[in-house]
Structure formats: structure tokens, C-alpha cells
Design an enzyme around this catalytic site. Structure first.
Site, PDB file in Angstrom:
ATOM      1  CG  LEU A 150      -2.069  -1.162   1.280  1.00 60.18           C
ATOM      2  CD1 LEU A 150      -2.683  -1.042   2.641  1.00 60.18           C
ATOM      3  CD2 LEU A 150      -2.895  -0.863   0.214  1.00 60.18           C
TER       4      LEU A 150
ATOM      5  CD  GLU B 251       8.488   0.985  -0.855  1.00 62.73           C
ATOM      6  OE1 GLU B 251       9.787   1.033  -0.434  1.00 62.73           O
ATOM      7  OE2 GLU B 251       8.066  -0.009  -1.282  1.00 62.73           O
ATOM      8  N   GLY B 252       7.867   4.488   3.121  1.00 60.59           N
ATOM      9  CA  GLY B 252       8.544   5.709   3.110  1.00 60.59           C
ATOM     10  C   GLY B 252       9.833   5.515   4.070  1.00 60.59           C
ATOM     11  CB  THR B 253      11.875   7.603   6.029  1.00 58.76           C
ATOM     12  OG1 THR B 253      10.773   8.275   6.707  1.00 58.76           O
ATOM     13  CG2 THR B 253      12.366   8.647   4.693  1.00 58.76           C
TER      14      THR B 253
ATOM     15  N   GLY C 112       9.366   2.658   6.885  1.00 56.11           N
ATOM     16  CA  GLY C 112       8.993   1.346   6.384  1.00 56.11           C
ATOM     17  C   GLY C 112       8.166   1.079   5.369  1.00 56.11           C
TER      18      GLY C 112
ATOM     19  CG  ASP D   8       3.112  14.897   9.060  1.00 56.73           C
ATOM     20  OD1 ASP D   8       3.258  15.856   8.388  1.00 56.73           O
ATOM     21  OD2 ASP D   8       3.957  13.707   8.824  1.00 56.73           O
TER      22      ASP D   8
END
EC number: 2.7.11.1
Length: 546
Positions: A266, A268-270, A272, A389
Site C-alpha cells: 500500500l 512505503e517511506g522512511t 518502512g 502531520d
């Protein structure tokens, strides 16, 4: 002793030495006093909940609790490697990580607490600096014994204020003060701990007195002048004010996690990855921390902590978590992020999935989603939670439902107090002006972010730029250059020298004049004048979304 009586190997003196050391650590890493208070509470509760402690790991428990507290409250956490260094390498990094996970699991991530300091802040708001420092001093003094748990936070705060007032007006030759302290249980407790700490050679306590600018010789004189009657007996008690209701969630074991079948990725980023999975024949979303065999990240700690205490139809639900070689969060599954729904190439397929015909995102649907977003935000702010955020990527949609997710940057805010801007990790395009100009903040930063999200939903991105300076100039070019009085403190950011006039958002005004007027109120430069989440919801409830 309240917590420590069942451990023959750990004495109250050992606990006092540990707290004194944590005071030193708190100063060395420039932590706020709230962090120290939370760390002490976590130590006491962990000790209270387990059956056996090896005394050689007592210091490890202390530094792990301090590290956890920094993950919740500080811009930067101490980290397991620094914990190893601080404790003179008595414990390996692996041991520290293992103990931290043990503490988190034992406490079930119940880390949001009402503390004595919480109760004190609102009461000392108008005190002089000297009296505020004295109040902070007695808060820490009260926690040098675990007997503070025998009293409600409010009662201790009231006792501290009475004692501070008493000392502030103290005539050395009077005996009336002795009687007054002896007839008040909490003041007697505070005074007994003050006497103990003052008469011992404690480095952290000495640092506390020095940093709070308290006259040590005067305090020593007071403790010798005022003689306490024989000790009162404080019966073991759990202070229920230290606990808040928790939503049920599972602690998944390794076998549970091994039964996961990944359906699709779905995102991903810094942090995980997030995958749609089947677990025990049910669909779920699993967020996995990227690093193997590392300490649990502050974002993951925050996310679990806040989702454990929230229960609202417009907030994503946490089903459970797993603390293995990788930390995993098992979450309620949703179809799409708002960002993907609005701007990605998969628009047509998603519209079909979400039951929207003719590829039309109608005005009523836009209002409907905005209202749900505001319902969720109102709930957060009513519970003193700043999301921190809010972006189109952190809003999820399934059919007609909208839910707020990703609480890794969330903070608890105390009434009338602002948070250090360094604790904010808000994404650039959604970042409130006070954060861009390095000002401390409150829950109103979320209102600014929601205004930016409303712009996306209504078809007009409000602000963009590749860095802080570009975003600030873009904001000024639309909303005008603010009065310098509003942001008078120094900032490291380059502020545009050109003076802009207010022009607003012409396209948005042309299509949605009434909504745009609300958005302008959500984007007030002065956060005190900025409309609240509750007020914004009231305004949007005037529009039809059927």
C-alpha cells in the site's frame, strides 16, 4: 514503600540514587522537566508490574524509561547507543533494546499520563519565575520517593503551591510554619522528602537546585528549623489519575505474524512499508518498521501510544502490534489515501472501487469528507492531542468513510502551554506559518494543515515550494506579509524582504466563496485568532453534504 517493598534486593535508597542519576541525565541531554517526570512514573509502574528484578539491571530500567520518555516528549530521543554510553557500557545495546521492548510490552504502551506537573502548570501560570522554579523543584522532590503514588496529582500540586507560598513568605523566627506543615499530610510528605534529599550528597539534586536558582543554604536552614512530628503511615495505593482508558488491542506473537499473507503493498517511506494482508482469515493493514533488530522508533512508539487511547469513527483503529526483530502495527484496512484518491493515475479505478459514478467527485462529497476530517480533528483536540502531520497522505478513505492515520508526530499539549517547534515534523506543504518561522506551537497547526487539505479536496493546492523559504514566500504572496509583531523572535529561515498584499485564492473564491472565507480564518497568521477545529466544523455543518 509502595512499589519496591516486594523486592528485597532493591531499596528505597537505591531508587533515590537512580532518580538522582536520571536528573543528571535529563540535564545532560537538555530534556524538559516533563520528560524526567514521565520517566520516573514509567520506572515505578514497570517495577510494580513485574514479579522479579535483578538489581544489576535496575539502572538499565531507569535509562530505558528515560529513553522512552524522550521518544514521547522530546525533539530527539536519547537512543540505545547513547544509553549504553551514559551507563558506562554496563549494558550492551542489545540488552538495552531488549529491556526497552520488555518495558513497552509490560506497560502495553500506556505512556500518556496525567502527572503532578500537568496539574501544576495551570496553577502556577501567573507565578513569578522564582515561584515557578520552586514549584518545579518540589514536584521532583515529591517523586524522590514512590509514595507520591498514594496521592492524587491535583492534591500534590495543591500541596506544592501551599508550600511554595509558605516558603515565599517565611519569617525565620516563626514557629507557626512548623505547625502548619505538620497538620497537612501532603506538605509533611513533601517536607520529609526535602529533608532527606537536602541531607544527602546527591549530584543530580544539587544540579536541580543550581539550575532552578534555589538557595541551597536557605533550604538547609529551613529543614533544620521545621521539625516534623513522627512519620505518618502511607498505605500502598495506585493513583488512578495516572491511568487513562485504553482501547483493547492484541500483542501478536511470532506465530501470529508468521500466518500473514501479503495481498499487496500500500505504500512505503522512511519509516518502512505498509501492506494489505490477511491475518487469521481477516483483512488488515500492517505497517512494518524498516530496520531489523533495532530499537523501536519514536514514530512507532507514538503511533501505538496514541492509537491505544483513541476511539472515534474518523480515527484509524489499531488492532494490535508485534515487537519482534521488526516492529509491526496491525491496523484497520482502508482502500486508499486521500492523496492517491485525488491526484494519482489510478483515479478512475479508485472512483469505481469507492462507488463513485461518472468519475465525478461532487461538491456534496467534498463537503462530506471535509466534515468527517473535522470531526476527527475535533476529537483529537478535545483530548489535548496535536496530530502534528496532517497531509493528504495521512487521510484514508474507504467508500464513504474517512479516517485520520499516522500519529507518529503526535503530541499531548497542556492547557495554555505551547510545544517546542523542534518537536514538529509536519510536511512542508501543510506546515503552519508559526512552524515555518520556528515559533512554538499548539493544536492550531492542525487547523492550518486541514485548510491546506481542504484546498486539495476542492481542487486548488494552496501552497507549494521545495524548501521553507519558498513556501513562506508562496504563503506571503497569497495572504500578504504578516505584521512583524506576530513573529518577532529570531529565525534561521530567510524571510522574504518584498512586501506582499493579500490577494487570496481567486479560483477557489470564484467557485466556493463561502468555504474560502472559512479557509482564510483557518489560515490566520496569529494562532490565537485562528479558528478552532470545533468552530470550523460548526461552519461546515451549515453546508449540505447529503
Amino acid at each position: 514503600m509502595v512499589c519496591f517493598s516486594k523486592y528485597s534486593g532493591i531499596t528505597l535508597d537505591m531508587r533515590l540514587i537512580l532518580i538522582d542519576w536520571l536528573i543528571e541525565v535529563h540535564y545532560e541531554y537538555e530534556c524538559i522537566i516533563d520528560t524526567l517526570c514521565l520517566a520516573i512514573i514509567l520506572v515505578d509502574e514497570f517495577v510494580d508490574r513485574i514479579d522479579k528484578i535483578d538489581r544489576k539491571y535496575f539502572q538499565c530500567i531507569g535509562i530505558c524509561c528515560m529513553n522512552i520518555a524522550t521518544k514521547i516528549l522530546e525533539p530527539e530521543h536519547i537512543g540505545s547507543e547513547n544509553c549504553n554510553f551514559i551507563s558506562a557500557s554496563q549494558y550492551t545495546t542489545d540488552v538495552i533494546i531488549s529491556y526497552e521492548k520488555n518495558i513497552l510490552q509490560t506497560l502495553d504502551f500506556h505512556l500518556v499520563r496525567k502527572t503532578i506537573l500537568d496539574s501544576l502548570w495551570s496553577k502556577i501560570k501567573d507565578f513569578s519565575r522564582q515561584k515557578k522554579n520552586m514549584g518545579i523543584f518540589f514536584t521532583i522532590v515529591s517523586m524522590t520517593s514512590d509514595k507520591y503514588k498514594c496521592f492524587p496529582c491535583e492534591k500534590i500540586a495543591d500541596g506544592i503551591i501551599k508550600l511554595v507560598d509558605l516558603i515565599d513568605n517565611y519569617p525565620i523566627d516563626s514557629i507557626d510554619y512548623t505547625d502548619e506543615i505538620n497538620t497537612d499530610t501532603i506538605m509533611r510528605y513533601l517536607w520529609s522528602q526535602l529533608t532527606i534529599c537536602t541531607n544527602k550528597k546527591l549530584d543530580g539534586y544539587t544540579d536541580l537546585i543550581k539550575n532552578l536558582e534555589i538557595d541551597f543554604e536557605f533550604m538547609k536552614k529551613l529543614t533544620s528549623d521545621i521539625i516534623l512530628k513522627p512519620k505518618i503511615v502511607l498505605f500502598p495505593s495506585k493513583n488512578l489519575e495516572l491511568y487513562t482508558p485504553l482501547r483493547h488491542c492484541f500483542q501478536y506473537n511470532t506465530e501470529d505474524i508468521s500466518n500473514i499473507t501479503v495481498v499487496k503493498n500500500l505504500g512505503e517511506g522512511t519509516y518502512g512499508t505498509v501492506d494489505l494482508v490477511t491475518l487469521n482469515a481477516s483483512k488488515a493493514a500492517i505497517k512494518t518498521q524498516k530496520e531489523l533488530n533495532e530499537e523501536i522508533s519514536p514514530d512507532m512508539v507514538n503511533e501505538i501510544v496514541f492509537l491505544r487511547i483513541m476511539d472515534h469513527p474518523n480515527i484509524i483503529k489499531l488492532y494490535g502490534y508485534h515487537l519482534g526483530s521488526q516492529t509491526k502495527l496491525v491496523l484497520e484496512p482502508m482502500e486508499s489515501s486521500l492523496r492517491r484518491f485525488i491526484i494519482d493515475d489510478t483515479w478512475n479505478n479508485l472512483n469505481k472501487t469507492l462507488g463513485i459514478t461518472n468519475n465525478i467527485f461532487s461538491d456534496n462529497q467534498k463537503i462530506f469528507y471535509i466534515k468527517q476530517l473535522l470531526e476527527g480533528l475535533k476529537y483529537l483536540h478535545e483530548n489535548r492531542i496535536v496530530h502534528g502531520d496532517l497531509t493528504c497522505s495521512n487521510i484514508l478513505i474507504s467508500k464513504s468513510k474517512l479516517k485520520i492515520c499516522d500519529f507518529g508526530s503526535s503530541k499531548i499539549i497542556h492547557p495554555k502551554n505551547k510545544l517546542n517547534y523542534k518537536t514538529s515534523k509536519c510536511s512542508l506543504w501543510y506546515r503552519a506559518i508559526e512552524l515555518l518561522l520556528e515559533q512554538n506551537y499548539d493544536e492550531k497547526i492542525d487547523v492550518w494543515s486541514v485548510a491546506c487539505i481542504c484546498g486539495f479536496i476542492l481542487g486548488d493546492k494552496l501552497f507549494d515550494g521545495d524548501n521553507e523559504s519558498e513556501i513562506i514566500e508562496n504563503i506571503f504572496s497569497h495572504l500578504g506579509t504578516p505584521d512583524p509583531i506576530i513573529f518577532e523572535s529570531k529565525t534561521s529561515i530567510n524571510i522574504p524582504t518584498k512586501k506582499y498584499k493579500f490577494v487570496g485564492f481567486e479560483k477557489l473564491e470564484e467557485k466556493y466563496p463561502d468555504i474560502t472565507s472559512i479557509i482564510y480564518r483557518m489560515l490566520s497568521y496569529d494562532s490565537k485568532m485562528r479558528i478552532s477545529a470545533s468552530q470550523t466544523l460548526e461552519e461546515f455543518n451549515k453546508f449540505n453534504s447529503d
